[in-house]
Scaffold this active site. Structure first.
Site, PDB file in Angstrom:
ATOM      1  N   GLU A 171       0.809  -1.216   0.000  1.00 40.20           N
ATOM      2  CA  GLU A 171       0.000   0.000   0.000  1.00 40.20           C
ATOM      3  C   GLU A 171       0.842   1.267   0.000  1.00 40.20           C
ATOM      4  OE1 GLU A 171      -1.954   1.037   3.920  1.00 40.20           O
ATOM      5  OE2 GLU A 171      -1.632  -1.098   4.218  1.00 40.20           O
ATOM      6  N   SER A 172       2.117   1.126   0.325  1.00 39.82           N
ATOM      7  CA  SER A 172       3.019   2.272   0.249  1.00 39.82           C
ATOM      8  C   SER A 172       3.179   2.769  -1.186  1.00 39.82           C
ATOM      9  CB  SER A 172       4.383   1.879   0.809  1.00 39.82           C
ATOM     10  OG  SER A 172       4.890   0.726   0.154  1.00 39.82           O
TER      11      SER A 172
END
Lengths: 298, 260, 298, 260
Positions: free
Chosen positions: D55-56
């Protein structure tokens, strides 16, 4: 290219061909003409010469767009004939502002049924287009404009380079390619160069489209001619000016399609016909971006 | 200054008048053609710190040749930033970061509403199919100021638009505010005959100055409604020889945009 | 840094400090502590050690966040003491998922009063947060989740480099920096290096934040330590592990703040104290992105 | 295979069981820790073409060391793509491109709903303040399949959550569908004692297998409700020596995640 179009573009499809002035998928569009696809709904922010050719060739049932013209030159005569006089056949149109159509891609790419914007109030556009409505902000009560999501069957986008899996890199104008690719059910990427995976992975921030949404990668140098590819070639303005002349006369336009599309087997033949001198004229001098260091983290 | 081989043409006066609308530090949404020349001129004269934004996704362009379209590769090489098109509209325009936008039009009415869609009343079977909206509706709605540049005649300056593609002051008065339009509305119209402002209350287009070489009678003749004229009507300031040299020799040496 | 914080960060402000694991603005946060700002509403997707320090130092009235922890290590003890026991003072909290808070930045950056998403239905989050509502799609009638726009007074973001005007380039994780900067009224950019304008303009696709939204550019190498900067230095895991120990005891945390923040005049002194050996340990080997050609178009 | 110095620990059995949930070609939203080990194992065993999404903002990561967080720089160097975080959520997750997501939890109920927010009923004055939502609610709502990995005890496997941070099968039956959740819902729960599925109709968590070395009685003891047990209950498949060597010597040589 022949295989990619044959496998992934079907009669009746909604086909997005993106690239804002930059990286226009001419080779793919001409292959669609050559394979005599019919009843397509063609979608593009700025239809440009490509859509004029595809409409004149009879591939389109409908044109979805934001701005209809030969940029810096004038009108798209074939599209105008179709809209104004139904020649050679009827052509349905559906129009937006650039931003409005972009937001349709963005909604679809994002899994949303609509996208809110400030764009249409006070204009006649919603009167002629059912995809433009309004939505009320649940916090302020304010009324905003809204467009529905557009999920194309196919998106065709050009790029400078990709690896064989379809991880695709673009620099210069990135237009709406990423949104169009994520919005579409099938994606064809056409690149100047297929490069080793390591080249892409050496600079992951440059990747616009990930392999996982790409169905076919086609390597076809100069496939955006007469539009341009940043760092590879310039726009061929002579061709844009000539198009204005060619398309004023439907018979001359027919001849153009016969000679440059139907009469040629593929893009290699197109390039041979275009000639080395034209290509030399369009190549820019170098202007390199400096390298950056991602660091080797072990 | 008018007359003689060095006299400014009407196109040159238009470009000069448009350049005066650019303030130093402005973020300007630039269209191609005359607006681009106007901004280049402003950059060299009184607004060296204005920022050029193109809807194609370019911020802070520094073209070394005259761009032929709003997506010309010369706008990218040497620019400060290239963004996805969507973010250019979302962040720079809708996000309220644009001070000035330039627009063109095939038809304009007394409230600065524009038509670039069709000529003739039938949308489905138009007499002339025009290019359509492009970036205009969003620029007109969201920029702090918009300036319309158009050559003027009676078919263009009309009592009633065949189609409203882009909103100006809507029906005048407070009607634009009432629809919740965030931007500031049109502030100027610049034609080959004169320069117009908008009345602060009625929002009706008002002739502010007539170009050297043109007459008030010509202007009225080229307007399809009973034109309001400013009580302080003057002559449009014309570019001096140094500015003309800049325009003719550096900015558009091939007379691509300054034909007329 | 002293001037930038003193001019642009005021008591009572809503301050976004972004950077997802990467480029966390530690030097700026510690300068805010040093200048004893009070009553701030601190906003960050992942509060991390930085917010633990700022809360412990008494700068914050409120914490707005998505995930509250010491990544890969455990809890933020100072924040937990404030929330669980009101120690050393009360702390208001307002929480989201990462995506939800991101959408608040995105709405504000885009001039929209809300942003639609699929994120909260079926959870207790809307029960404790008035910025989570629902909106109805005007096309499908479907109910979607919605967050309101968040317009911070100040955004502070770190980056690898910027020119003196504030055109700011980031590679590696770009997080939510662009959205936060466009959403904010004032923006401070803190960079490892201020570079000549030509360096930035040689690669405009790398620019994340344009000069026109930036109020101050601060050059401060190693200003993200103990977090990392892609290509410059690695995360200092020892510091993250040590933080867990230091913060279990409020007295030891006080000593840390005295020694490492209040007791030091600036970041240069911090780096001297940190020592060259630590910095050497954190520097990665090189892994260069290949150059690309933008072309010289004349 | 159980007993002896080379016997798999419960953490290793968990990781192995989780790795079996990854199908070749899957787009996997990876959390750090055990899920990351599980995906690395799957990549080396049966799913060489699965795609790691963090998700980064990272797609197609190829870390050359064990990442310490979901934003570790080793995930970026050599990745196929880095995107702004917002687009990772918008396009990969909400856009329906994620096949599998892994989640953790401090509390889980019989329908796979999760709490990572507070322990104790008073939200404003919690007994324990947990990290909160992070990426979990959106992953649980939008991924085609989600797998929960958690160590199991009675305080974690509860009759009623103190706070519902993340939705699983909601109140069971068709209640998740009824709320218009686009993703597929939780398919597996993997603990240090066993592996669970969900009943196709009631959507209640059902014990599918017990790990070697654990007993059904231990499992019931560690569950805060009257646990449903599959009629075909078996023993969880354990990793063989080659897999253990991979895990211990290559993937987590410092035993950072495989402590337990």
């Amino acid at each position: 290219m022949r295989d990619a179009v044959s496998r992934f573009v079907r009669d009746g499809d909604t086909v997005v061909l993106e690239g804002f002035t930059h990286l226009i998928p001419f080779a793919a569009g001409q292959e669609i003409i050559r394979q005599r696809r019919r009843d397509l709904a063609l979608v593009r922010l700025t239809p440009d010469l490509l859509m004029d050719q595809m409409v004149a060739a009879g591939t389109a049932r409908k044109l979805v767009f934001g701005w209809l013209g030969n940029p810096g030159v004038g009108s798209l005569h074939a599209v105008r004939r179709a809209v104004e006089r139904g020649y050679p056949g009827p052509l349905e149109i559906e129009e937006y502002s650039h931003f409005g159509l972009l937001c349709r891609y963005k909604a679809a790419a994002s899994g949303l049924p609509f996208f809110p914007l400030r764009g249409y109030r006070g204009t006649d556009l919603p009167r002629v287009n059912p995809h433009l409505k309004q939505v009320t902000c649940p916090f302020t009560g304010e009324t905003l404009d809204a467009v529905s999501a557009l999920h194309p069957d196919v998106a065709i986008v050009n790029a400078q380079r990709a690896d064989a899996h379809g991880n695709t890199q673009i620099w210069g104008l990135v237009g709406a390619q990423r949104e169009a690719a994520f919005a579409a059910r099938r994606v064809i990427v056409v690149v100047e160069e297929v490069v080793p995976e390591d080249v892409v992975r050496a600079d992951p921030n440059r990747t616009q489209i990930p392999s996982v949404v790409v169905d076919a990668v086609v390597e076809e140098p100069w496939s955006a001619h007469p539009s341009f590819v940043q760092g590879y070639y310039d726009r061929d303005n002579a061709a844009y000016l000539a198009w204005d002349r060619i398309t004023r006369d439907p018979a001359e336009l027919e001849r153009y399609l016969d000679e440059w599309v139907h009469g040629l087997p593929d893009r290699t033949a197109y390039l041979a016909r275009l000639g080395e001198a034209t290509r030399d004229r369009l190549r820019p001098g170098p202007r390199l971006a400096g390298p950056v260091d991602y660091g080797d983290y072990r | 200054m008018t007359g003689g081989p060095g006299a400014p043409t009407r196109a040159e006066i238009m470009v000069f008048a448009a350049s005066r609308e650019v303030r130093d530090g402005d973020c300007v949404f630039v269209g191609v053609g005359l607006p681009n020349l106007a901004v280049q001129l402003a950059l060299r004269l009184h607004a060296p710190r204005c920022h050029l934004i193109y809807e194609s996704g370019v911020f802070g362009a520094r073209p070394v040749r005259l761009p032929i379209s709003i997506g010309d590769p010369c706008l990218v090489s040497g620019a400060a930033q290239v963004l996805p098109m969507a973010e250019t509209f979302l962040y720079f325009l809708q996000g309220g970061r644009t001070d000035l936008g330039f627009l063109g039009a095939a038809q304009i009415d007394r409230y600065g509403n524009l038509n670039t869609t069709v000529v003739g009343r039938g949308y489905d079977h138009p007499k002339v199919r025009l290019p359509g909206a492009g970036g205009a509706p969003d620029i007109a709605l969201n920029a702090r100021r918009t300036v319309v540049i158009a050559r003027q005649d009676r078919r263009k300056f009309v009592e009633r638009l065949d189609f409203r593609t882009t909103v100006g002051w809507a029906e005048g008065g407070t009607s634009r505010e009432a629809m919740g339009a965030p931007g500031g509305g049109p502030t100027r119209v610049i034609t080959d005959l004169g320069v117009y402002g908008f009345d602060a209350e009625t929002r009706e287009m008002t002739l502010a100055s007539v170009h050297p070489g043109a007459t008030l009678e010509q202007v009225r003749e080229a307007t399809g409604w009973d034109l309001k004229v400013s009580s302080s009507l003057g002559a449009t300031e014309a570019p001096d020889q140094a500015m003309l040299r800049l325009l003719r020799e550096e900015l558009d040496p091939d007379r691509i945009y300054l034909k007329g």
